[in-house]
Design an enzyme around this catalytic site. Sequence first.
Site, PDB file in Angstrom:
ATOM      1  N   GLU A  20     -24.989 -16.616  -9.870  1.00  0.00           N
ATOM      2  CA  GLU A  20     -26.177 -16.711  -9.012  1.00  0.00           C
ATOM      3  C   GLU A  20     -27.275 -15.746  -9.488  1.00  0.00           C
ATOM      4  O   GLU A  20     -28.447 -15.970  -9.222  1.00  0.00           O
ATOM      5  CB  GLU A  20     -25.808 -16.356  -7.571  1.00  0.00           C
ATOM      6  CG  GLU A  20     -25.295 -17.507  -6.754  1.00  0.00           C
ATOM      7  CD  GLU A  20     -26.348 -18.552  -6.420  1.00  0.00           C
ATOM      8  OE1 GLU A  20     -27.403 -18.199  -5.867  1.00  0.00           O
ATOM      9  OE2 GLU A  20     -26.119 -19.728  -6.726  1.00  0.00           O
ATOM     10  N   TYR A  61     -28.543 -12.899  -1.431  1.00  0.00           N
ATOM     11  CA  TYR A  61     -27.193 -12.695  -1.985  1.00  0.00           C
ATOM     12  C   TYR A  61     -27.278 -12.300  -3.458  1.00  0.00           C
ATOM     13  O   TYR A  61     -26.664 -11.312  -3.894  1.00  0.00           O
ATOM     14  CB  TYR A  61     -26.379 -13.987  -1.820  1.00  0.00           C
ATOM     15  CG  TYR A  61     -25.086 -14.026  -2.612  1.00  0.00           C
ATOM     16  CD1 TYR A  61     -23.936 -13.395  -2.145  1.00  0.00           C
ATOM     17  CD2 TYR A  61     -25.004 -14.710  -3.835  1.00  0.00           C
ATOM     18  CE1 TYR A  61     -22.744 -13.441  -2.870  1.00  0.00           C
ATOM     19  CE2 TYR A  61     -23.822 -14.762  -4.559  1.00  0.00           C
ATOM     20  CZ  TYR A  61     -22.696 -14.125  -4.069  1.00  0.00           C
ATOM     21  OH  TYR A  61     -21.514 -14.167  -4.792  1.00  0.00           O
ATOM     22  N   LYS A 118     -26.220  -8.807  -5.276  1.00  0.00           N
ATOM     23  CA  LYS A 118     -25.194  -8.798  -6.336  1.00  0.00           C
ATOM     24  C   LYS A 118     -25.752  -8.196  -7.633  1.00  0.00           C
ATOM     25  O   LYS A 118     -25.022  -7.587  -8.419  1.00  0.00           O
ATOM     26  CB  LYS A 118     -24.706 -10.224  -6.597  1.00  0.00           C
ATOM     27  CG  LYS A 118     -23.690 -10.709  -5.572  1.00  0.00           C
ATOM     28  CD  LYS A 118     -22.305 -10.104  -5.862  1.00  0.00           C
ATOM     29  CE  LYS A 118     -21.232 -10.633  -4.943  1.00  0.00           C
ATOM     30  NZ  LYS A 118     -19.909 -10.084  -5.236  1.00  0.00           N
TER      31      LYS A 118
HETATM   32  P1  NAP Z   1     -14.436 -15.335  -0.195  1.00  0.00           P
HETATM   33  O1  NAP Z   1     -13.325 -16.338  -0.147  1.00  0.00           O
HETATM   34  O2  NAP Z   1     -15.617 -15.520   0.686  1.00  0.00           O
HETATM   35  O3  NAP Z   1     -13.779 -13.901   0.111  1.00  0.00           O
HETATM   36  C1  NAP Z   1     -14.563 -12.794   0.437  1.00  0.00           C
HETATM   37  C2  NAP Z   1     -13.661 -11.660   0.882  1.00  0.00           C
HETATM   38  O4  NAP Z   1     -14.455 -10.513   1.185  1.00  0.00           O
HETATM   39  C3  NAP Z   1     -12.821 -11.969   2.143  1.00  0.00           C
HETATM   40  O5  NAP Z   1     -11.556 -11.391   1.992  1.00  0.00           O
HETATM   41  C4  NAP Z   1     -13.608 -11.243   3.231  1.00  0.00           C
HETATM   42  O6  NAP Z   1     -12.816 -10.860   4.341  1.00  0.00           O
HETATM   43  C5  NAP Z   1     -14.036  -9.995   2.453  1.00  0.00           C
HETATM   44  N1  NAP Z   1     -15.158  -9.301   3.073  1.00  0.00           N
HETATM   45  C6  NAP Z   1     -16.354  -9.808   3.436  1.00  0.00           C
HETATM   46  N2  NAP Z   1     -17.137  -8.842   3.957  1.00  0.00           N
HETATM   47  C7  NAP Z   1     -16.394  -7.682   3.929  1.00  0.00           C
HETATM   48  C8  NAP Z   1     -16.640  -6.355   4.327  1.00  0.00           C
HETATM   49  N3  NAP Z   1     -17.816  -5.983   4.879  1.00  0.00           N
HETATM   50  N4  NAP Z   1     -15.661  -5.429   4.145  1.00  0.00           N
HETATM   51  C9  NAP Z   1     -14.459  -5.781   3.614  1.00  0.00           C
HETATM   52  N5  NAP Z   1     -14.172  -7.049   3.225  1.00  0.00           N
HETATM   53  C10 NAP Z   1     -15.123  -7.983   3.372  1.00  0.00           C
HETATM   54  O7  NAP Z   1     -15.006 -15.187  -1.688  1.00  0.00           O
HETATM   55  P2  NAP Z   1     -14.345 -15.611  -3.085  1.00  0.00           P
HETATM   56  O8  NAP Z   1     -14.812 -16.977  -3.415  1.00  0.00           O
HETATM   57  O9  NAP Z   1     -12.922 -15.266  -3.093  1.00  0.00           O
HETATM   58  O10 NAP Z   1     -15.147 -14.639  -4.073  1.00  0.00           O
HETATM   59  C11 NAP Z   1     -14.654 -13.333  -4.373  1.00  0.00           C
HETATM   60  C12 NAP Z   1     -15.800 -12.482  -4.906  1.00  0.00           C
HETATM   61  O11 NAP Z   1     -16.341 -13.104  -6.070  1.00  0.00           O
HETATM   62  C13 NAP Z   1     -16.984 -12.326  -3.955  1.00  0.00           C
HETATM   63  O12 NAP Z   1     -17.504 -11.040  -4.169  1.00  0.00           O
HETATM   64  C14 NAP Z   1     -17.980 -13.378  -4.413  1.00  0.00           C
HETATM   65  O13 NAP Z   1     -19.290 -12.994  -4.063  1.00  0.00           O
HETATM   66  C15 NAP Z   1     -17.736 -13.341  -5.908  1.00  0.00           C
HETATM   67  N6  NAP Z   1     -17.993 -14.579  -6.647  1.00  0.00           N
HETATM   68  C16 NAP Z   1     -17.428 -15.749  -6.241  1.00  0.00           C
HETATM   69  C17 NAP Z   1     -17.623 -16.895  -6.993  1.00  0.00           C
HETATM   70  C18 NAP Z   1     -17.031 -18.215  -6.592  1.00  0.00           C
HETATM   71  O14 NAP Z   1     -17.510 -19.254  -7.088  1.00  0.00           O
HETATM   72  N7  NAP Z   1     -15.996 -18.232  -5.766  1.00  0.00           N
HETATM   73  C19 NAP Z   1     -18.399 -16.832  -8.176  1.00  0.00           C
HETATM   74  C20 NAP Z   1     -18.924 -15.601  -8.563  1.00  0.00           C
HETATM   75  C21 NAP Z   1     -18.695 -14.468  -7.805  1.00  0.00           C
HETATM   76  P3  NAP Z   1     -12.609 -11.798   5.640  1.00  0.00           P
HETATM   77  O15 NAP Z   1     -11.388 -12.643   5.322  1.00  0.00           O
HETATM   78  O16 NAP Z   1     -12.388 -10.824   6.717  1.00  0.00           O
HETATM   79  O17 NAP Z   1     -13.848 -12.632   5.791  1.00  0.00           O
HETATM   80  O1  G4F Z   2     -20.947 -24.408  -2.644  1.00  0.00           O
HETATM   81  P1  G4F Z   2     -22.197 -23.640  -2.512  1.00  0.00           P
HETATM   82  O2  G4F Z   2     -22.535 -23.126  -1.165  1.00  0.00           O
HETATM   83  O3  G4F Z   2     -22.099 -22.488  -3.589  1.00  0.00           O
HETATM   84  P2  G4F Z   2     -23.210 -21.606  -4.348  1.00  0.00           P
HETATM   85  O4  G4F Z   2     -24.442 -21.463  -3.538  1.00  0.00           O
HETATM   86  O5  G4F Z   2     -23.361 -22.148  -5.729  1.00  0.00           O
HETATM   87  O6  G4F Z   2     -22.493 -20.179  -4.391  1.00  0.00           O
HETATM   88  C1  G4F Z   2     -21.130 -20.026  -4.785  1.00  0.00           C
HETATM   89  O7  G4F Z   2     -21.069 -19.806  -6.176  1.00  0.00           O
HETATM   90  C2  G4F Z   2     -21.691 -18.584  -6.619  1.00  0.00           C
HETATM   91  C3  G4F Z   2     -21.530 -18.528  -8.144  1.00  0.00           C
HETATM   92  O8  G4F Z   2     -22.590 -19.205  -8.757  1.00  0.00           O
HETATM   93  C4  G4F Z   2     -20.996 -17.416  -5.943  1.00  0.00           C
HETATM   94  F1  G4F Z   2     -21.546 -16.254  -6.369  1.00  0.00           F
HETATM   95  C5  G4F Z   2     -21.158 -17.548  -4.434  1.00  0.00           C
HETATM   96  O9  G4F Z   2     -20.449 -16.476  -3.806  1.00  0.00           O
HETATM   97  C6  G4F Z   2     -20.542 -18.868  -3.993  1.00  0.00           C
HETATM   98  O10 G4F Z   2     -19.155 -18.809  -4.237  1.00  0.00           O
HETATM   99  O11 G4F Z   2     -23.439 -24.545  -3.000  1.00  0.00           O
HETATM  100  C7  G4F Z   2     -23.445 -25.162  -4.253  1.00  0.00           C
HETATM  101  C8  G4F Z   2     -24.662 -26.102  -4.362  1.00  0.00           C
HETATM  102  C9  G4F Z   2     -25.987 -25.446  -3.955  1.00  0.00           C
HETATM  103  O12 G4F Z   2     -26.978 -25.830  -4.875  1.00  0.00           O
HETATM  104  C10 G4F Z   2     -26.297 -26.049  -2.596  1.00  0.00           C
HETATM  105  O13 G4F Z   2     -27.692 -26.172  -2.291  1.00  0.00           O
HETATM  106  O14 G4F Z   2     -24.475 -27.193  -3.460  1.00  0.00           O
HETATM  107  C11 G4F Z   2     -25.684 -27.436  -2.785  1.00  0.00           C
HETATM  108  N1  G4F Z   2     -25.386 -28.114  -1.522  1.00  0.00           N
HETATM  109  C12 G4F Z   2     -25.793 -29.377  -1.200  1.00  0.00           C
HETATM  110  N2  G4F Z   2     -25.387 -29.682   0.041  1.00  0.00           N
HETATM  111  C13 G4F Z   2     -24.698 -27.617  -0.488  1.00  0.00           C
HETATM  112  C14 G4F Z   2     -24.699 -28.613   0.505  1.00  0.00           C
HETATM  113  N3  G4F Z   2     -24.066 -26.433  -0.316  1.00  0.00           N
HETATM  114  C15 G4F Z   2     -23.416 -26.233   0.857  1.00  0.00           C
HETATM  115  N4  G4F Z   2     -22.741 -25.071   1.027  1.00  0.00           N
HETATM  116  N5  G4F Z   2     -23.401 -27.177   1.869  1.00  0.00           N
HETATM  117  C16 G4F Z   2     -24.029 -28.381   1.741  1.00  0.00           C
HETATM  118  O15 G4F Z   2     -24.016 -29.209   2.643  1.00  0.00           O
END
Ligand code: NAP
Ligand code: G4F
Length: 339
Positions: free
Chosen positions: A125, A147, A151
């Site tokens: 992002e 966000y 980050k």
């Molecule tokens: P996720 O499923 O939303 O998990 C987020 C975790 O952070 C949950 O365990 C949540 O706890 C905890 N958390 C949120 N706010 C907190 C706080 N104030 N203090 C302590 N814990 C807190 O996210 P994920 O997809 O596993 O992603 C893991 C990390 O990678 C995140 O930092 C995300 O931004 C980053 N990231 C994700 C992606 C992706 O595509 N998945 C890509 C790039 C980077 P609760 O269970 O209590 O909500």
């Molecule tokens: O699934 P999204 O909400 O993920 P987004 O915004 O790409 O973010 C995720 O990936 C990031 C890494 O690039 C992480 F850092 C972040 O923590 C998170 O895991 O949305 C993906 C795309 C966006 O372009 C959004 O506008 O899907 C589009 N979208 C279209 N309709 C939607 C929807 N997204 C959501 N959540 N809900 C919809 O109905």
Amino acid sequence: MKNVLITGITGQDGSYLAELLLDKGYGVYGLVRRKSELSYGNAEHLKDRVAFIDGDMADLSSLIRAVHISNPDEVYNLAAQSFVAASWSQPVYTAQCDALGVVNILEALRLSKPDARFYQASTSEMFGLVQEIPQRETTPFYPRSPYAAAKLYGHWITKNYRESFGMFACSGILFNHESERRGKEFVTRKISAAAAAIKFGLQDCVELGNLSAKRDWGHSVDYVRAMYLMLQLEKPDDFVIASGETRTVRDFCSMAFKYAGFDLAWEGEGLNEKGIDKLTGKVLVRVNPSFFRPAEVDILLGCPEKAERTLGWRREISFEELVRRMVDNDIKELSLKTV
Ligand code: NAP
Ligand code: G4F
């Protein structure tokens, strides 16, 4: 035995990473924030094998305590307010958790365990309004949401602690990764859950925002392995982790509905675009502008070349397999509920 502290252990990545490190023989500690009802989210099944510690990224004293209790050799900072759309409605909280939270945990380590290895969950992002395609480690950043801006601070402060204090601190710039454990607000899980519910006659249609947004999607299990590999290097560094393929939200829908047994045809444009079941003529996907974002990231496509060369990392789960697993899982969950 090595000890590890995982923040965000109850989330998607945290739970898969905990499984990986338990299998490798680590003593696993996980930070869990307090809720009115105690729950361990995606790590519920690990509660007999993980030591949970109360804490919050916004509370430095709780992080100092967590470091003291876990005495970690490695720390993976995965905790975040991770839903981009919510960062416009809660920008200050997002900054407290995703930006200041990172300096909080770095300070907790610098003061009491400076030789622990540190992983920061950075994100694609940060590339936002992309300055080149594909995006790599050298691509300039252009964040497009509160966000991403938060980050970006986390990313640079991690680099700064590495350069200022010689800490072993790495950032993984991870592109979107999903799984059966993905939160249901994220677009992939929203679609896979809807495809399953429509199959069971429990829902008529799914409403989405921007169908043309393109994302580079992989499976979380592959991506947490990359996090681990980064902390095993001789020298700390930052890496892009991506599949090297990009697809639209529309493409994800077509494939998810196919695995649920529907063949979608796309008709109309913009707000009038619809995904129609070819067999029955029913509208299964509609556009609802309330899911549009104030600023969009139109395309993400990562180049994982450096990770492949330096870490020997390769993703093993294809896009098709990712979608199939998510849809199968949602169908299975519903069939268990409807029995
Ligand atoms: P996720 O499923 O939303 O998990 C987020 C975790 O952070 C949950 O365990 C949540 O706890 C905890 N958390 C949120 N706010 C907190 C706080 N104030 N203090 C302590 N814990 C807190 O996210 P994920 O997809 O596993 O992603 C893991 C990390 O990678 C995140 O930092 C995300 O931004 C980053 N990231 C994700 C992606 C992706 O595509 N998945 C890509 C790039 C980077 P609760 O269970 O209590 O909500
Ligand atoms: O699934 P999204 O909400 O993920 P987004 O915004 O790409 O973010 C995720 O990936 C990031 C890494 O690039 C992480 F850092 C972040 O923590 C998170 O895991 O949305 C993906 C795309 C966006 O372009 C959004 O506008 O899907 C589009 N979208 C279209 N309709 C939607 C929807 N997204 C959501 N959540 N809900 C919809 O109905």
